[in-house]
Write an enzyme that holds these catalytic residues in place. Structure first.
Site, PDB file in Angstrom:
ATOM      1  N   LEU A 245       5.519   0.579   3.237  1.00 42.96           N
ATOM      2  CA  LEU A 245       4.604   0.044   2.226  1.00 42.96           C
ATOM      3  C   LEU A 245       3.715  -1.065   2.783  1.00 42.96           C
ATOM      4  CD1 LEU A 245       7.175  -0.174  -0.713  1.00 42.96           C
ATOM      5  CD2 LEU A 245       5.459   1.609  -0.348  1.00 42.96           C
ATOM      6  N   ALA A 246       3.736  -1.258   4.100  1.00 48.26           N
ATOM      7  CA  ALA A 246       2.888  -2.247   4.790  1.00 48.26           C
ATOM      8  C   ALA A 246       3.193  -3.678   4.378  1.00 48.26           C
ATOM      9  CB  ALA A 246       1.399  -1.932   4.586  1.00 48.26           C
ATOM     10  N   GLY A 247       4.455  -3.966   4.062  1.00 45.76           N
ATOM     11  CA  GLY A 247       4.822  -5.324   3.656  1.00 45.76           C
ATOM     12  C   GLY A 247       4.505  -6.367   4.710  1.00 45.76           C
ATOM     13  N   GLY A 248       4.875  -6.100   5.958  1.00 41.17           N
ATOM     14  CA  GLY A 248       4.581  -7.040   7.038  1.00 41.17           C
ATOM     15  C   GLY A 248       3.099  -7.165   7.297  1.00 41.17           C
ATOM     16  N   SER A 249       2.394  -6.041   7.236  1.00 39.87           N
ATOM     17  CA  SER A 249       0.951  -6.043   7.498  1.00 39.87           C
ATOM     18  C   SER A 249       0.177  -6.805   6.435  1.00 39.87           C
ATOM     19  CB  SER A 249       0.431  -4.605   7.581  1.00 39.87           C
ATOM     20  OG  SER A 249       0.992  -3.925   8.679  1.00 39.87           O
TER      21      SER A 249
ATOM     22  N   LYS B  93       0.848  -1.200   0.000  1.00 38.64           N
ATOM     23  CA  LYS B  93       0.000   0.000   0.000  1.00 38.64           C
ATOM     24  C   LYS B  93       0.878   1.243   0.000  1.00 38.64           C
ATOM     25  CE  LYS B  93       0.618   1.726   4.354  1.00 38.64           C
ATOM     26  NZ  LYS B  93       1.283   3.013   4.579  1.00 38.64           N
TER      27      LYS B  93
ATOM     28  N   PRO C 123       9.670  -4.191  -0.856  1.00 39.91           N
ATOM     29  CA  PRO C 123      10.838  -3.832  -0.038  1.00 39.91           C
ATOM     30  C   PRO C 123      10.518  -3.885   1.453  1.00 39.91           C
ATOM     31  CG  PRO C 123      10.581  -2.285  -1.851  1.00 39.91           C
ATOM     32  CD  PRO C 123       9.356  -3.152  -1.856  1.00 39.91           C
ATOM     33  N   VAL C 124      11.526  -4.277   2.230  1.00 38.48           N
ATOM     34  CA  VAL C 124      11.360  -4.424   3.678  1.00 38.48           C
ATOM     35  C   VAL C 124      11.568  -3.077   4.360  1.00 38.48           C
ATOM     36  CG1 VAL C 124      12.319  -5.562   5.722  1.00 38.48           C
ATOM     37  CG2 VAL C 124      12.087  -6.829   3.584  1.00 38.48           C
TER      38      VAL C 124
ATOM     39  N   ASP D  47      -2.276  -1.236  10.023  1.00 36.89           N
ATOM     40  CA  ASP D  47      -2.455  -1.361   8.573  1.00 36.89           C
ATOM     41  C   ASP D  47      -3.100  -2.677   8.155  1.00 36.89           C
ATOM     42  OD1 ASP D  47      -1.451   1.112   7.768  1.00 36.89           O
ATOM     43  OD2 ASP D  47       0.614   0.396   7.653  1.00 36.89           O
TER      44      ASP D  47
END
EC number: 2.7.1.148
Length: 317
Positions: free
Chosen positions: A104-108, A11, A99-100, A141
Site C-alpha cells: 500500500l506504499a506506506g513507507g513511500s 495507494k 498496514p506495514v 512509488d
C-alpha cells in the site's frame, strides 16, 4: 521551533502489468495507481541542532537509516546543505495507520510527506515536479505519493501521467498483520515463470506503455464508471502470489463473493486485498460479513475510499 503536520495517504493499484526488464534491475511496468483515504500522519519539527530524529508508534517500523523516512530527510540534507545549516535539523514523528509491508506504499507515502514537509520547513519553494524527481531517487512509488489522485505510472513507476481523479468509490481492504510478501520475491518469481513473454525491443516497450492511455480501464476512469473500472482490475503479480499464499487467495475469493462487491484484487505485491463497492453502506456490510466469516484478530479490515490528492498539509506551528 517551527513545525508541520501532514497527511500521507496509502495507494492501491487498479492495474499492474509487467512488460519487460530494465538495465537497472527493475521491471518495465504499466500501472494505474490510486490514492485512498487510509493515511498516516507525519509531524515534522525543526531542531536547533543539525541532526535527524525519527520516531514511530509502530513497533515494526525502524527509526534508523533503514527507514525511508530517515533517508528522505537525509536526501534533503544532502541536496540542500545551506538550508540545513541555516534552519537546523528535523524531528519526525510517524503515526502509522496504514498496514506495514502491505503493498500500500506506506513507507513511500511517509517519505513523500517528509520531502513536502522539509520543503516547507526550510522555505525551499520546490515545485511538485522537483519533489517528484527527488522522490524517484528514494523509491518507485514516492513520486506518485507526492502527486496522489489517479495516475498512469510507467517505467519502474516513476513516470507519471495524471488521469481525471476518482472520488468516493468505496473500498474494503483486508490484510493479515503477520503476513508479509517480499516485493523482490514476487518480481523474481514472476520473471522466472513469465520472463519469456517480456518485450525486448525499446520501441515495443514504449508502444505497450503508451497503449494503456487508450485502454478500456482508462476510458472507464475518464467516464467515472465504477462498475466498468471494477471489471477491468488487473495485477500480473497475482499469478505468482496467490498460488503461494492461500490466505490471500481465500480472502480475495471471500471478498469477491459478497453482495455489493463489484470487483476484487490484490494491491501491488500484496498481501493486501481490496474490494470495490459503490456505496459506503455496501462496503461496511461487506466488512461486517467478512469479519463474521473470518473472526481471526490477525486480519485487519478497513473501509476506505478513493481520494483525489496526495500529501496534504493539515497544520503548522
Amino acid at each position: 521551533m517551527r513545525s508541520y503536520k501532514l497527511i500521507a495517504p496509502a495507494k492501491i493499484n487498479l492495474y499492474l502489468e509487467i512488460i519487460g526488464d530494465r538495465p537497472d534491475g527493475y521491471h518495465e511496468l504499466v500501472m494505474i495507481l490510486q490514492s485512498i483515504d487510509l493515511a498516516d500522519e507525519i509531524e515534522i519539527h525543526s531542531l536547533s541542532s543539525e541532526t535527524i530524529h525519527v520516531h514511530c508508534n509502530h513497533p515494526q517500523v525502524p527509526t534508523d537509516k533503514s527507514n525511508l523516512v530517515y533517508r528522505a530527510a537525509e536526501l534533503m540534507v544532502t541536496r540542500f546543505p545551506e538550508a540545513f545549516t541555516k534552519h537546523g535539523g528535523v524531528d519526525i514523528t510517524v503515526h502509522k495507520h496504514i498496514p506495514v509491508a502491505a503493498g500500500l506504499a506506506g513507507g513511500s507515502t511517509n517519505a513523500a510527506a517528509v520531502l513536502v514537509g522539509i520543503d516547507l520547513l526550510w522555505n525551499l519553494g520546490l515545485t511538485q515536479t522537483e519533489l517528484e524527481e527527488l522522490g524517484s531517487t528514494l523509491g518507485s512509488d514516492v513520486p506518485f505519493c507526492v502527486a496522489g489522485g489517479t495516475v498512469i505510472a510507467t517505467g519502474r513507476g516513476e513516470q507519471l501521467s495524471p488521469l481525471p481523479s476518482l472520488d468516493h468509490i468505496y473500498i474494503v481492504l483486508g490484510k493479515y498483520r503477520s503476513l508479509e510478501v517480499s516485493t523482490a520475491w514476487a518480481y523474481k518469481n514472476y520473471r522466472q515463470e513469465y520472463g519469456s513473454t517480456y518485450l525486448r525491443d525499446t520501441n515495443d516497450l514504449a508502444s505497450r506503455a503508451a497503449a494503456v492511455h487508450s485502454g478500456s480501464i482508462v476510458k472507464a476512469i475518464v467516464e467515472k464508471d465504477a462498475v466498468a473500472i471494477a471489471q477491468r482490475l488487473h495485477n500480473d503479480l497475482e499469478k505468482v502470489v496467490l498460488p503461494s499464499y492461500p490466505q490471500v487467495l481465500h480472502l480475495r475469493e471471500l471478498l469477491a463473493s459478497q453482495p455489493g462487491v463489484i470487483g476484487t484484487m490484490m494491491s501491488g505485491s500484496g498481501p493486501s486485498v481490496f474490494a470495490l463497492c459503490e456505496t459506503q453502506a455496501q462496503a461496511e456490510q461487506v466488512q461486517q460479513q467478512v469479519r463474521q466469516t473470518i473472526p481471526d484478530e490477525d486480519l485487519e479490515l478497513f473501509v476506505t475510499r478513493t481520494i483525489t490528492h496526495g500529501i496534504q498539509v493539515v497544520g503548522n506551528g
